[in-house]
Design a protein around this motif. Structure first.
Motif, short mmCIF file in Angstrom:
data_model
loop_
_atom_site.label_atom_id
_atom_site.label_comp_id
_atom_site.label_asym_id
_atom_site.label_seq_id
_atom_site.Cartn_x
_atom_site.Cartn_y
_atom_site.Cartn_z
N GLY A 53 0.82 -1.20 0.00
CA GLY A 53 0.00 0.00 0.00
C GLY A 53 0.86 1.25 0.00
N CYS A 54 1.81 1.29 -0.92
CA CYS A 54 2.86 2.32 -0.90
C CYS A 54 2.33 3.72 -1.13
N GLY A 55 1.14 3.85 -1.74
CA GLY A 55 0.59 5.17 -1.98
C GLY A 55 1.51 6.03 -2.82
N GLU A 56 1.58 7.31 -2.48
CA GLU A 56 2.39 8.24 -3.27
C GLU A 56 3.87 8.17 -2.93
N GLY A 57 4.25 7.28 -1.99
CA GLY A 57 5.66 6.96 -1.83
C GLY A 57 6.39 7.54 -0.65
N ARG A 58 5.69 8.02 0.36
CA ARG A 58 6.39 8.66 1.47
C ARG A 58 7.38 7.71 2.17
N ASP A 59 7.06 6.42 2.25
CA ASP A 59 7.98 5.46 2.86
C ASP A 59 8.93 4.86 1.83
N THR A 60 8.45 4.58 0.64
CA THR A 60 9.31 4.05 -0.42
C THR A 60 10.47 4.97 -0.70
N VAL A 61 10.21 6.27 -0.78
CA VAL A 61 11.27 7.24 -1.06
C VAL A 61 12.36 7.20 0.01
N GLU A 62 11.97 7.03 1.27
CA GLU A 62 12.96 6.97 2.35
C GLU A 62 13.79 5.70 2.24
N LEU A 63 13.15 4.58 1.93
CA LEU A 63 13.90 3.33 1.76
C LEU A 63 14.91 3.45 0.63
N LEU A 64 14.49 4.00 -0.49
CA LEU A 64 15.40 4.17 -1.63
C LEU A 64 16.54 5.12 -1.27
N ARG A 65 16.23 6.17 -0.56
CA ARG A 65 17.28 7.13 -0.16
C ARG A 65 18.37 6.45 0.65
N ARG A 66 18.00 5.45 1.41
CA ARG A 66 18.95 4.72 2.25
C ARG A 66 19.59 3.56 1.52
N GLY A 67 19.30 3.38 0.25
CA GLY A 67 19.94 2.35 -0.54
C GLY A 67 19.29 0.99 -0.51
N TRP A 68 18.06 0.91 -0.01
CA TRP A 68 17.33 -0.35 -0.03
C TRP A 68 16.78 -0.62 -1.42
N ARG A 69 16.71 -1.88 -1.81
CA ARG A 69 15.91 -2.29 -2.95
C ARG A 69 14.46 -2.38 -2.49
N VAL A 70 13.53 -1.91 -3.30
CA VAL A 70 12.13 -1.82 -2.87
C VAL A 70 11.20 -2.36 -3.95
N LEU A 71 10.29 -3.22 -3.52
CA LEU A 71 9.13 -3.59 -4.32
C LEU A 71 7.95 -2.83 -3.72
N ALA A 72 7.43 -1.85 -4.45
CA ALA A 72 6.31 -1.03 -3.98
C ALA A 72 5.02 -1.56 -4.60
N ILE A 73 4.05 -1.90 -3.76
CA ILE A 73 2.80 -2.51 -4.20
C ILE A 73 1.63 -1.61 -3.83
N ASP A 74 0.74 -1.40 -4.79
CA ASP A 74 -0.47 -0.63 -4.50
C ASP A 74 -1.55 -1.06 -5.48
N GLY A 75 -2.80 -0.86 -5.08
CA GLY A 75 -3.91 -1.22 -5.92
C GLY A 75 -4.41 -0.10 -6.81
N ASN A 76 -3.76 1.07 -6.76
CA ASN A 76 -4.19 2.23 -7.52
C ASN A 76 -3.04 2.73 -8.38
N ALA A 77 -3.23 2.73 -9.69
CA ALA A 77 -2.15 3.12 -10.60
C ALA A 77 -1.71 4.56 -10.40
N GLU A 78 -2.60 5.42 -9.94
CA GLU A 78 -2.23 6.82 -9.73
C GLU A 78 -1.16 6.97 -8.65
N ALA A 79 -1.13 6.02 -7.72
CA ALA A 79 -0.09 6.06 -6.69
C ALA A 79 1.30 6.04 -7.31
N PHE A 80 1.50 5.17 -8.29
CA PHE A 80 2.82 5.07 -8.92
C PHE A 80 3.12 6.30 -9.78
N GLU A 81 2.11 6.84 -10.43
CA GLU A 81 2.33 8.05 -11.21
C GLU A 81 2.83 9.18 -10.32
N ARG A 82 2.21 9.33 -9.18
CA ARG A 82 2.62 10.39 -8.26
C ARG A 82 4.00 10.11 -7.67
#
Length: 208
Positions: A53-82
């Motif tokens: 439920g990554c949404g617009e990415g507030r947590d995914t962005v932090e994980l990436l900033r720290r060098g983590w590999r991330v699989l971001a999952i969401d049920g709404n395509a607009e989440a990934f666009e944002r």
């Protein structure tokens, strides 16, 4: 049949929700989990997280900033666009996205499952399957960070949502060493400024 609560119309509300939370900092539960990983192995590279439920990415962005590999999952395509349009998005080569509902989505073994304020949206008939999938996919020593919602939360009356007593949540967490378990119960507002009584379990737990 009585009219369903207005708060069930979440599909219509997600775009407004993404707009309302744009630019907010990562969730405290995620930051607490990352701090514990860093304290254990400060120089380790290549950790992998699944952000449910990554949404617009507030947590995914932090994980990436720290060098983590991330699989971001969401049920709404607009989440990934944002998310992909965010100016603070870094290390995009470490990011994979997957569109899908919890009950239909699979993911590989992982160091971290992050489920920030998303798991209540899993329909009750699928929740046990989802939770088993979360537990089984986390490596020993890996973590879950996120929230489960309590039975006294206003949204507990919505039949398509999953809410639990404290005893049920503690049972779910038996495969883990609990590192953070904070209970929040108060009257407040949603991100869309709608009145709501919150009953939330904030969790960080390490797989035994």
């Amino acid at each position: 049949m009585s009219e369903l609560p207005k708060s069930q119309n979440f599909d219509e509300k997600w775009p407004r929700y993404y707009q309302a939370v744009a630019g907010r900092v990562p969730r405290n539960t995620l930051l607490a989990a990352l701090e514990r990983f860093d304290n254990e192995e400060p120089d380790r590279k290549g950790r992998f997280a699944v952000d449910l439920g990554c949404g617009e990415g507030r947590d995914t962005v932090e994980l990436l900033r720290r060098g983590w590999r991330v699989l971001a999952i969401d049920g709404n395509a607009e989440a990934f666009e944002r998310m992909l349009a965010r100016p603070d998005l870094q290390n995009v080569e470490l990011l994979e996205t997957k569109l899908g509902k919890f009950q239909d989505t699979t993911w590989p073994e992982t160091d971290l499952i992050n489920g920030s304020f998303c798991l209540p949206f899993c329909p009750p008939e699928y929740f046990s399957q989802l939770w088993d999938k979360i537990v089984q996919s986390i490596r020993v020593g890996g973590r879950f960070s996120g929230q489960l919602f309590g039975d006294r939360d206003d949204w507990a009356k919505i039949p398509t949502h999953s809410h639990f007593t404290q005893a049920q949540v503690e049972k779910f967490l038996e495969p883990f060493e609990i590192e953070v378990f904070n209970i929040e119960e108060e009257d407040g507002k949603t991100a869309l400024q709608e009145p709501k009584h919150w009953h939330i379990f904030h969790i960080v737990a390490r797989k035994k």
